[in-house]
Design a protein around this motif. Structure first.
Motif, mmCIF file in Angstrom:
data_model
loop_
_atom_site.group_PDB
_atom_site.id
_atom_site.type_symbol
_atom_site.label_atom_id
_atom_site.label_comp_id
_atom_site.label_asym_id
_atom_site.label_seq_id
_atom_site.Cartn_x
_atom_site.Cartn_y
_atom_site.Cartn_z
ATOM 1 N N ALA A 105 17.921 18.703 17.167
ATOM 2 C CA ALA A 105 18.978 17.775 17.562
ATOM 3 C C ALA A 105 20.013 17.640 16.445
ATOM 4 O O ALA A 105 21.225 17.576 16.706
ATOM 5 N N GLN A 106 19.548 17.626 15.197
ATOM 6 C CA GLN A 106 20.451 17.527 14.058
ATOM 7 C C GLN A 106 21.348 18.770 13.986
ATOM 8 O O GLN A 106 22.551 18.667 13.749
ATOM 9 N N ALA A 107 20.771 19.931 14.215
ATOM 10 C CA ALA A 107 21.558 21.167 14.208
ATOM 11 C C ALA A 107 22.604 21.139 15.316
ATOM 12 O O ALA A 107 23.748 21.567 15.109
ATOM 13 N N ASP A 108 22.231 20.639 16.481
ATOM 14 C CA ASP A 108 23.185 20.519 17.580
ATOM 15 C C ASP A 108 24.307 19.553 17.226
ATOM 16 O O ASP A 108 25.478 19.799 17.549
ATOM 17 N N SER A 109 23.986 18.463 16.557
ATOM 18 C CA SER A 109 25.007 17.496 16.149
ATOM 19 C C SER A 109 25.956 18.120 15.135
ATOM 20 O O SER A 109 27.174 17.927 15.204
ATOM 21 N N ARG A 110 25.410 18.876 14.195
ATOM 22 C CA ARG A 110 26.269 19.556 13.212
ATOM 23 C C ARG A 110 27.183 20.562 13.899
ATOM 24 O O ARG A 110 28.369 20.670 13.568
ATOM 25 N N LYS A 111 26.629 21.306 14.857
ATOM 26 C CA LYS A 111 27.419 22.289 15.587
ATOM 27 C C LYS A 111 28.534 21.593 16.367
ATOM 28 O O LYS A 111 29.679 22.050 16.372
ATOM 29 N N GLY A 112 28.205 20.484 17.022
ATOM 30 C CA GLY A 112 29.219 19.740 17.758
ATOM 31 C C GLY A 112 30.326 19.253 16.842
ATOM 32 O O GLY A 112 31.512 19.317 17.196
ATOM 33 N N ALA A 113 29.962 18.786 15.668
ATOM 34 C CA ALA A 113 30.962 18.321 14.703
ATOM 35 C C ALA A 113 31.864 19.471 14.271
ATOM 36 O O ALA A 113 33.084 19.305 14.189
ATOM 37 N N GLU A 114 31.286 20.615 14.005
ATOM 38 C CA GLU A 114 32.086 21.768 13.583
ATOM 39 C C GLU A 114 33.035 22.219 14.686
ATOM 40 O O GLU A 114 34.203 22.506 14.425
ATOM 41 N N LEU A 115 32.535 22.268 15.928
ATOM 42 C CA LEU A 115 33.398 22.652 17.043
ATOM 43 C C LEU A 115 34.524 21.643 17.225
ATOM 44 O O LEU A 115 35.681 22.020 17.449
ATOM 45 N N GLY A 116 34.201 20.368 17.124
ATOM 46 C CA GLY A 116 35.213 19.325 17.246
ATOM 47 C C GLY A 116 36.244 19.405 16.139
ATOM 48 O O GLY A 116 37.446 19.235 16.377
ATOM 49 N N LYS A 117 35.804 19.675 14.895
ATOM 50 C CA LYS A 117 36.735 19.781 13.779
ATOM 51 C C LYS A 117 37.679 20.962 13.964
ATOM 52 O O LYS A 117 38.872 20.853 13.683
ATOM 53 N N GLU A 118 37.147 22.078 14.455
ATOM 54 C CA GLU A 118 37.993 23.254 14.696
ATOM 55 C C GLU A 118 39.068 22.944 15.727
ATOM 56 O O GLU A 118 40.239 23.273 15.533
ATOM 57 N N LEU A 119 38.668 22.315 16.814
ATOM 58 C CA LEU A 119 39.615 21.988 17.875
ATOM 59 C C LEU A 119 40.638 20.969 17.384
ATOM 60 O O LEU A 119 41.845 21.104 17.633
ATOM 61 N N LEU A 120 40.185 19.955 16.682
ATOM 62 C CA LEU A 120 41.084 18.945 16.155
ATOM 63 C C LEU A 120 42.079 19.553 15.166
ATOM 64 O O LEU A 120 43.275 19.271 15.210
ATOM 65 N N ARG A 121 41.583 20.421 14.298
ATOM 66 C CA ARG A 121 42.444 21.097 13.320
ATOM 67 C C ARG A 121 43.543 21.880 14.027
ATOM 68 O O ARG A 121 44.720 21.797 13.671
ATOM 69 N N ALA A 122 43.157 22.608 15.057
ATOM 70 C CA ALA A 122 44.127 23.412 15.806
ATOM 71 C C ALA A 122 45.147 22.525 16.514
ATOM 72 O O ALA A 122 46.357 22.811 16.503
ATOM 73 N N ARG A 123 44.684 21.447 17.100
ATOM 74 C CA ARG A 123 45.586 20.550 17.833
ATOM 75 C C ARG A 123 46.556 19.837 16.894
ATOM 76 O O ARG A 123 47.726 19.670 17.209
ATOM 77 N N LEU A 124 46.062 19.385 15.760
ATOM 78 C CA LEU A 124 46.913 18.636 14.840
ATOM 79 C C LEU A 124 47.919 19.529 14.104
ATOM 80 O O LEU A 124 48.961 19.066 13.667
ATOM 81 N N SER A 125 47.581 20.808 13.997
ATOM 82 C CA SER A 125 48.513 21.742 13.342
ATOM 83 C C SER A 125 49.470 22.368 14.344
ATOM 84 O O SER A 125 50.275 23.212 13.984
ATOM 85 N N GLY A 126 49.357 21.950 15.618
ATOM 86 C CA GLY A 126 50.265 22.450 16.642
ATOM 87 C C GLY A 126 49.822 23.737 17.287
ATOM 88 O O GLY A 126 50.556 24.350 18.046
ATOM 89 N N GLY A 127 48.554 24.139 17.011
ATOM 90 C CA GLY A 127 48.066 25.412 17.551
ATOM 91 C C GLY A 127 47.388 25.326 18.859
ATOM 92 O O GLY A 127 47.115 24.487 19.556
#
Length: 78
Positions: free
Chosen positions: A56-78
């Motif tokens: 479950a912890q690994a899944d939470s870390r993976k979810g955080a990483e996926l969310g950070k990638e998407l957020l990074r792309a959205r905030l940079s206009g990508g």
């Protein structure tokens, strides 16, 4: 306040971005909380429960990483 009323006027952050920020924070918070649960299970020598919490912890870390990638792309206009 319902989700249909806030579009960033109050928070200064659009709902979709705020929701991604919330999601990442929740995933990371969950990963931290699960560390305590893993230690509790290990102290009780319950490897089955400890392993469940590790997954479950690994899944939470993976979810955080996926969310950070998407957020990074959205905030940079990508």
């Amino acid at each position: 306040m319902t989700s249909g009323t806030e579009t960033g006027g109050v928070t200064g952050t659009q709902d979709k971005d705020y929701n991604l920020i919330w999601y990442v924070e929740s995933c990371l918070s969950n990963a931290l909380r699960l560390e305590t649960y893993i230690q509790d299970a290990e102290r009780d020598k319950d490897t089955e429960v400890a392993e469940l919490f590790r997954k479950a912890q690994a899944d939470s870390r993976k979810g955080a990483e996926l969310g950070k990638e998407l957020l990074r792309a959205r905030l940079s206009g990508g």
